[in-house]
Design an enzyme around this catalytic site. Structure first.
Site, short mmCIF file in Angstrom:
data_model
loop_
_atom_site.label_atom_id
_atom_site.label_comp_id
_atom_site.label_asym_id
_atom_site.label_seq_id
_atom_site.Cartn_x
_atom_site.Cartn_y
_atom_site.Cartn_z
N THR A 259 97.84 37.68 54.92
CA THR A 259 98.29 38.52 56.03
C THR A 259 98.15 40.01 55.73
O THR A 259 98.49 40.47 54.64
CB THR A 259 99.76 38.21 56.36
OG1 THR A 259 99.89 36.82 56.62
CG2 THR A 259 100.23 39.00 57.56
N GLU A 260 97.65 40.73 56.72
CA GLU A 260 97.51 42.17 56.61
C GLU A 260 98.28 42.87 57.73
O GLU A 260 98.52 42.27 58.78
CB GLU A 260 96.03 42.57 56.69
CG GLU A 260 95.18 42.00 55.59
CD GLU A 260 93.73 42.41 55.69
OE1 GLU A 260 92.96 42.07 54.78
OE2 GLU A 260 93.35 43.07 56.69
N SER B 176 98.34 36.38 62.07
CA SER B 176 97.76 35.07 61.78
C SER B 176 96.25 35.03 61.96
O SER B 176 95.63 33.98 61.75
CB SER B 176 98.40 34.01 62.70
OG SER B 176 99.79 33.90 62.48
N ILE C 36 104.01 39.04 51.66
CA ILE C 36 103.48 38.14 50.66
C ILE C 36 104.62 37.50 49.86
O ILE C 36 105.32 38.16 49.10
CB ILE C 36 102.50 38.86 49.70
CG1 ILE C 36 101.40 39.56 50.53
CG2 ILE C 36 101.90 37.87 48.72
CD1 ILE C 36 100.67 38.65 51.51
N GLU D 213 99.87 23.16 53.61
CA GLU D 213 100.86 24.24 53.70
C GLU D 213 101.77 24.03 54.90
O GLU D 213 103.00 24.16 54.80
CB GLU D 213 100.16 25.59 53.82
CG GLU D 213 101.12 26.75 54.01
CD GLU D 213 100.43 28.10 54.12
OE1 GLU D 213 101.12 29.10 54.38
OE2 GLU D 213 99.18 28.16 53.95
N ARG D 214 101.19 23.69 56.04
CA ARG D 214 102.00 23.53 57.25
C ARG D 214 102.87 22.28 57.18
O ARG D 214 104.00 22.28 57.67
CB ARG D 214 101.07 23.51 58.46
CG ARG D 214 100.51 24.90 58.74
CD ARG D 214 99.35 24.93 59.69
NE ARG D 214 98.94 26.34 59.88
CZ ARG D 214 97.81 26.71 60.48
NH1 ARG D 214 96.97 25.79 60.94
NH2 ARG D 214 97.52 28.00 60.62
N THR E 128 101.95 31.32 63.07
CA THR E 128 103.02 31.26 64.05
C THR E 128 102.92 29.99 64.89
O THR E 128 101.86 29.39 65.00
CB THR E 128 102.98 32.48 64.99
OG1 THR E 128 101.77 32.40 65.77
CG2 THR E 128 103.00 33.79 64.22
#
Length: 381
Positions: free
Chosen positions: A129-130, A135, A160, A245-246, A368
Site C-alpha cells: 500500500t502507498e 487497494s 505496513i 491472506e484473505r 477493502t
C-alpha cells in the site's frame, strides 16, 4: 453441529499454543498495547516453541508442515484471548509473508533467510500500500531502477503491518514504467539498508500493540540477490498469495466474533437489571440466538474454504467471499455484543471494547470489502 475440520494433532497443537499464550503473551499484552508495539522477544519465544512459519522445511529449522489448519488454530486462539495486536503480527508473518519466501526464494535466499524466519530472529512484513493508491496495486509508483549491479529504490509505503519490528520487508516496486501489471517486481529490503527509513509508528483506532508504520525509500540500494522471484512478475505473485491472506483474515474475524459471543454469554448471566439476570430477558435470548447462528454459519463456510486451501483448491473468489462475509459478520456481532454490556462495553478495561475497536480494520486491510465485491461480481459475468 460437530466441527470436523481438525484432527487430534491439531487439537494437541491448540492446547500447546493456548498454554504459550496464557503464560508468555497475555500477561505482557497490556504493556505492549500502551507501548504501541510488541516486544521482539515474543516472536523469538514463539519461534522457539515452533509456532512460527511451520511450513518452513526442517532442513531450514522449521517444522516442515504446510497444513493451514495449524495456522487456523493460531488465528483462533489469539482472538479467543483478545490478543489481536500480537496475533495480527504473527499471522502476517506466518500466513502472508512466509509463503512468498517458500514459493519464490532461490536456494541461496532460503539458506540466508528461512532459519531466521522460522526462529523469530527475522520478523517479516510486506509493503504494497502507498499513500493515495490504497487497494489499487496496479497504480503503485514506488520505483526501482538498475544502477550498476544494484536496484535503487525510491518511493514510500504506508499502513505496513510489522513495519517497525520487521527485519525483512517484501516491497512491491515498479521495475518497468512502460507496463502496469507486468512492470512490478518484489524486492526484499533488509533492516539497515542504506536509504531505507521507517516513519512513525502510526496511531490507530485499535490493535494498538501492532506496529503499523510508514516506510520511505530514498535511493535505497538493494542488491540483485534480494530480488524475490523473477523480474516483472511481482503482480502475479501478489495475486497468487492474496487468497490465503484473505482467508487468514476471515479465520481471525470468525474467531473474534466467537470470542465476543462467549464473553457476552458470560456477562449476561452475571449482570442483573430490574432484579434478574440480563440473560433471562427475551430480547437478550433472541439476540444471542441470532448472533450464535451468524457465527456458526460463517464458520461453516470458512472451514470449507480452509479445506479447499489444504487441498490446493481455494479460488480467489471463494477467498474474497470468505473475507467479505466473515468481516462484515464480525462487525455486526461485536457491535451488538458491546451493546449488551451497556456502559461497561464502552470501557477499555473490558475486552469487548478493545475487540470492537480491533475489529474495524478487518473490513479494510487485505483489500477493502468493496474490492472483495468487485472480485466476486466479476466472476458472475
Amino acid at each position: 453441529m460437530r466441527r470436523t475440520l481438525f484432527e487430534d494433532e491439531h487439537q494437541a497443537f491448540r492446547e500447546s499454543f493456548r498454554r504459550f499464550l496464557t503464560a508468555e503473551i497475555a500477561p505482557r499484552h497490556e504493556a505492549w498495547e500502551k507501548a504501541g508495539i510488541v516486544d521482539k522477544n515474543a516472536f523469538r519465544k514463539a519461534g522457539n516453541y515452533g509456532f512460527l512459519s511451520m511450513a518452513v522445511p526442517e532442513s531450514y529449522g522449521g517444522a516442515g508442515v504446510s497444513d493451514f489448519r495449524f495456522n487456523t488454530v493460531i488465528g483462533e486462539e489469539v482472538q479467543r484471548l483478545g490478543l489481536a495486536g500480537f496475533g495480527t503480527g504473527v499471522t502476517l508473518h506466518n500466513d502472508v509473508c512466509t509463503p512468498y519466501f517458500l514459493a519464490y526464494a532461490t536456494d541461496e535466499q532460503r539458506r540466508r533467510w528461512l532459519p531466521g524466519i522460522a526462529s523469530g530472529e527475522l520478523i517479516t512484513a510486506i509493503a504494497m500500500t502507498e499513500p493515495g493508491t490504497g487497494s489499487d496495486l496496479a497504480a503503485l509508483s514506488t520505483g526501482a531502477r538498475v544502477v550498476g549491479d544494484n536496484f535503487v529504490v525510491n518511493g514510500s509505503k504506508t499502513f505496513i503491518t510489522n513495519g517497525i519490528n520487521a527485519d525483512l520487508v517484501i516491497v512491491a516496486v515498479r521495475t518497468d514504467s512502460s507496463q502496469t501489471h507486468r512492470g512490478i517486481s518484489l524486492l526484499v529490503v533488509e533492516r539497515g539498508t542504506e536509504g531505507f527509513e521507517r516513519g512513525r509508528n502510526l496511531e490507530k483506532l485499535g490493535q494498538h500493540s501492532q506496529d503499523t508504520a510508514e516506510l520511505f525509500f530514498n535511493d535505497a540500494t538493494v542488491p540483485p540477490e534480494n530480488l524475490l522471484g523473477e523480474l516483472n512478475h511481482g503482480f502475479e505473485y501478489l495475486l497468487a498469495n492474496l487468497a490465503q491472506e484473505r482467508l487468514s483474515i476471515a479465520v481471525s474475524a470468525v474467531g473474534a466474533a466467537d470470542a465476543a459471543l462467549q464473553w457476552t454469554r458470560d456477562y449476561t448471566r452475571e449482570r442483573r437489571a430490574f432484579g434478574k439476570a440480563i440473560r433471562s430477558f427475551q430480547n437478550t435470548q433472541f439476540l444471542l440466538a441470532e448472533l450464535t447462528t451468524e457465527v456458526l454459519v460463517a464458520r461453516a463456510y470458512v472451514d470449507q474454504c480452509i479445506e479447499a486451501l489444504v487441498a490446493d483448491d481455494l479460488t480467489a473468489v471463494d477467498a474474497a467471499m470468505a473475507k467479505l462475509w466473515a468481516t462484515e459478520m464480525q462487525g455486526r456481532v461485536l457491535d451488538r455484543c458491546l451493546q449488551m454490556f451497556g456502559g461497561y462495553g464502552y470501557m477499555m478495561e473490558y475486552p469487548i471494547a478493545r475487540a470492537w475497536a480491533d475489529a474495524r480494520a478487518t473490513r479494510i486491510y487485505g483489500g477493502t470489502n468493496e474490492v472483495m465485491k468487485e472480485v466476486i461480481q466479476r466472476s458472475l459475468e
